[in-house]
Enzyme design. Structure first.
Site, PDB file in Angstrom:
ATOM      1  N   ASP A  41       0.836  -1.204   0.000  1.00  0.00           N
ATOM      2  CA  ASP A  41       0.000   0.000   0.000  1.00  0.00           C
ATOM      3  C   ASP A  41       0.876   1.262   0.000  1.00  0.00           C
ATOM      4  O   ASP A  41       0.372   2.382  -0.073  1.00  0.00           O
ATOM      5  CB  ASP A  41      -1.023  -0.004   1.145  1.00  0.00           C
ATOM      6  CG  ASP A  41      -0.394  -0.114   2.517  1.00  0.00           C
ATOM      7  OD1 ASP A  41       0.842  -0.196   2.617  1.00  0.00           O
ATOM      8  OD2 ASP A  41      -1.152  -0.113   3.515  1.00  0.00           O
ATOM      9  N   SER A  42       2.207   1.066   0.022  1.00  0.00           N
ATOM     10  CA  SER A  42       3.147   2.177  -0.188  1.00  0.00           C
ATOM     11  C   SER A  42       2.880   2.843  -1.539  1.00  0.00           C
ATOM     12  O   SER A  42       3.286   3.985  -1.757  1.00  0.00           O
ATOM     13  CB  SER A  42       4.594   1.674  -0.135  1.00  0.00           C
ATOM     14  OG  SER A  42       4.770   0.561  -0.990  1.00  0.00           O
ATOM     15  N   ASP A  80      -0.940  -6.335  -0.173  1.00  0.00           N
ATOM     16  CA  ASP A  80      -1.150  -5.665   1.115  1.00  0.00           C
ATOM     17  C   ASP A  80      -2.633  -5.406   1.326  1.00  0.00           C
ATOM     18  O   ASP A  80      -3.304  -4.852   0.439  1.00  0.00           O
ATOM     19  CB  ASP A  80      -0.456  -4.286   1.046  1.00  0.00           C
ATOM     20  CG  ASP A  80       0.486  -4.060   2.191  1.00  0.00           C
ATOM     21  OD1 ASP A  80       0.502  -4.863   3.137  1.00  0.00           O
ATOM     22  OD2 ASP A  80       1.227  -3.057   2.120  1.00  0.00           O
ATOM     23  N   LYS A 109      -0.988  -9.453   3.064  1.00  0.00           N
ATOM     24  CA  LYS A 109      -0.161  -8.990   4.194  1.00  0.00           C
ATOM     25  C   LYS A 109      -1.014  -8.132   5.112  1.00  0.00           C
ATOM     26  O   LYS A 109      -1.815  -7.309   4.641  1.00  0.00           O
ATOM     27  CB  LYS A 109       1.058  -8.198   3.698  1.00  0.00           C
ATOM     28  CG  LYS A 109       1.927  -7.702   4.869  1.00  0.00           C
ATOM     29  CD  LYS A 109       3.297  -7.217   4.426  1.00  0.00           C
ATOM     30  CE  LYS A 109       3.307  -5.842   3.815  1.00  0.00           C
ATOM     31  NZ  LYS A 109       2.838  -4.768   4.712  1.00  0.00           N
ATOM     32  N   GLU A 111      -0.897  -5.771   8.777  1.00  0.00           N
ATOM     33  CA  GLU A 111      -0.070  -5.110   9.794  1.00  0.00           C
ATOM     34  C   GLU A 111      -0.668  -5.367  11.181  1.00  0.00           C
ATOM     35  O   GLU A 111      -1.874  -5.233  11.361  1.00  0.00           O
ATOM     36  CB  GLU A 111      -0.008  -3.598   9.530  1.00  0.00           C
ATOM     37  CG  GLU A 111       0.781  -3.243   8.285  1.00  0.00           C
ATOM     38  CD  GLU A 111       0.935  -1.743   8.062  1.00  0.00           C
ATOM     39  OE1 GLU A 111       0.689  -0.936   8.984  1.00  0.00           O
ATOM     40  OE2 GLU A 111       1.321  -1.370   6.932  1.00  0.00           O
ATOM     41  N   GLU A 178       9.620  -4.270  10.299  1.00  0.00           N
ATOM     42  CA  GLU A 178       9.992  -2.951   9.758  1.00  0.00           C
ATOM     43  C   GLU A 178      10.462  -2.007  10.870  1.00  0.00           C
ATOM     44  O   GLU A 178       9.837  -1.921  11.933  1.00  0.00           O
ATOM     45  CB  GLU A 178       8.788  -2.327   9.020  1.00  0.00           C
ATOM     46  CG  GLU A 178       9.114  -0.933   8.479  1.00  0.00           C
ATOM     47  CD  GLU A 178       8.126  -0.398   7.454  1.00  0.00           C
ATOM     48  OE1 GLU A 178       7.154  -1.091   7.113  1.00  0.00           O
ATOM     49  OE2 GLU A 178       8.364   0.748   7.000  1.00  0.00           O
TER      50      GLU A 178
HETATM   51  O1  KIV Z   1       3.556  -1.100   1.610  1.00  0.00           O
HETATM   52  C1  KIV Z   1       4.709  -1.561   1.535  1.00  0.00           C
HETATM   53  O2  KIV Z   1       5.419  -1.389   0.535  1.00  0.00           O
HETATM   54  C2  KIV Z   1       5.204  -2.313   2.677  1.00  0.00           C
HETATM   55  C3  KIV Z   1       6.676  -2.613   2.725  1.00  0.00           C
HETATM   56  C4  KIV Z   1       7.414  -1.391   3.065  1.00  0.00           C
HETATM   57  C5  KIV Z   1       6.981  -3.736   3.648  1.00  0.00           C
HETATM   58  O3  KIV Z   1       4.458  -2.659   3.544  1.00  0.00           O
END
Ligand code: KIV
Length: 260
Positions: A41-42, A80, A109, A111, A178
């Site tokens: 989600d970056s 994510d 993924k 968090e 992280e």
């Molecule tokens: O969103 C993302 O790219 C991430 C990585 C930084 C692990 O969660």
């Protein structure tokens, strides 16, 4: 091509390589050259110019994951789950099932540590593979009042170790760590049986992940200390673009070679 099982079996072996991708073009370049591709989600920051990841939507993540899956057919892909899409078990199952039904991603993924273990357990017991993510969690940036390096005192180290155990016990196949002090990330890595993937957490994890636009120099609004720039993408593109624009303006392009 790696599978969930082969990743699980990679503990303490050759470090795993994960990189983000958000589209088919770059996913195709990365395909087969890394162990996993994360549709992070970056993308909301690097590709959508937002100041944090929180406004990324599930529709956005599915759209980008489909594109990445189309480009990288021989690499394990992780999607994510964006902020607010896994706050309770039913919602998490409904939304993660959408990712499995609508894309070819092999895992999602999530968090969060102990507090999210019941969510991870719901997904894994319903045959959805989950990658955990503990330490500095970008989806908590507003509630935590910023991005904070973790593992600086005894209480936080204890919390991180119990978070990692909770994620492992809930059935996650892999764990992102992280922004955790390197010695603490090492201790976490030694305390769980699943592979850990570090970002800004030192060299002693079972693998590393970087956001591709940071690693290749396309996103230079801020450069965290842990990012190594492997390529000066922005500068090279700017130079190439200037050449193109100059040649158009001076009628040096196109030449006879470029016409029918
Ligand atoms: O969103 C993302 O790219 C991430 C990585 C930084 C692990 O969660």
């Amino acid at each position: 091509m790696q599978t969930i099982t082969s990743i699980k079996n990679s503990k303490s072996k050759t470090p795993l390589v994960m990189i983000t991708a958000y589209d088919a073009l770059f996913a195709k370049i990365f395909d087969k050259k890394v162990d996993m591709i994360l549709v992070g989600d970056s993308l909301n920051m690097s590709f959508n110019a937002k100041s944090d990841t929180l406004s990324a939507s599930l529709d956005m993540m599915i759209y980008h994951t489909k594109a990445v899956c189309a480009g990288a057919k021989d690499t394990l892909i992780v999607c994510d789950m964006p902020f607010g899409t896994y706050t309770d078990e039913n919602m998490a199952l409904k939304n993660a099932s959408r990712v499995y039904k609508e894309t070819a991603a092999s895992a999602v993924k999530i968090e969060g540590g102990s507090k999210r273990a019941h969510i991870i357990e719901t997904l894994t017991s319903n045959s959805i593979a989950v990658m955990g993510h503990i330490g500095l969690m970008p989806q908590f940036v507003r509630s935590d009042g910023g991005y904070k390096i973790r593992g600086k005192d005894k209480a936080d180290i204890k919390k991180l170790l119990s978070d990692a155990k909770a994620v492992e016990n809930a059935g996650a196949f892999c764990l992102v760590i992280e922004g955790v002090k390197a010695d603490v990330a090492k201790e976490i890595t030694q305390s769980v049986s699943i592979p850990t993937i570090g970002i800004g957490s030192g060299v002693d994890t079972d693998g590393q992940v970087l956001v591709w636009s940071d690693a290749f120099g396309f996103f230079d609004e801020f450069q965290p200390k842990f990012v190594k720039k492997y390529f000066d993408g922005k500068k090279l593109i700017e130079n190439a673009l200037k050449n193109y624009a100059d040649e158009v303006r001076t009628r040096a392009f196109p030449t006879d070679k470029h016409i029918y």
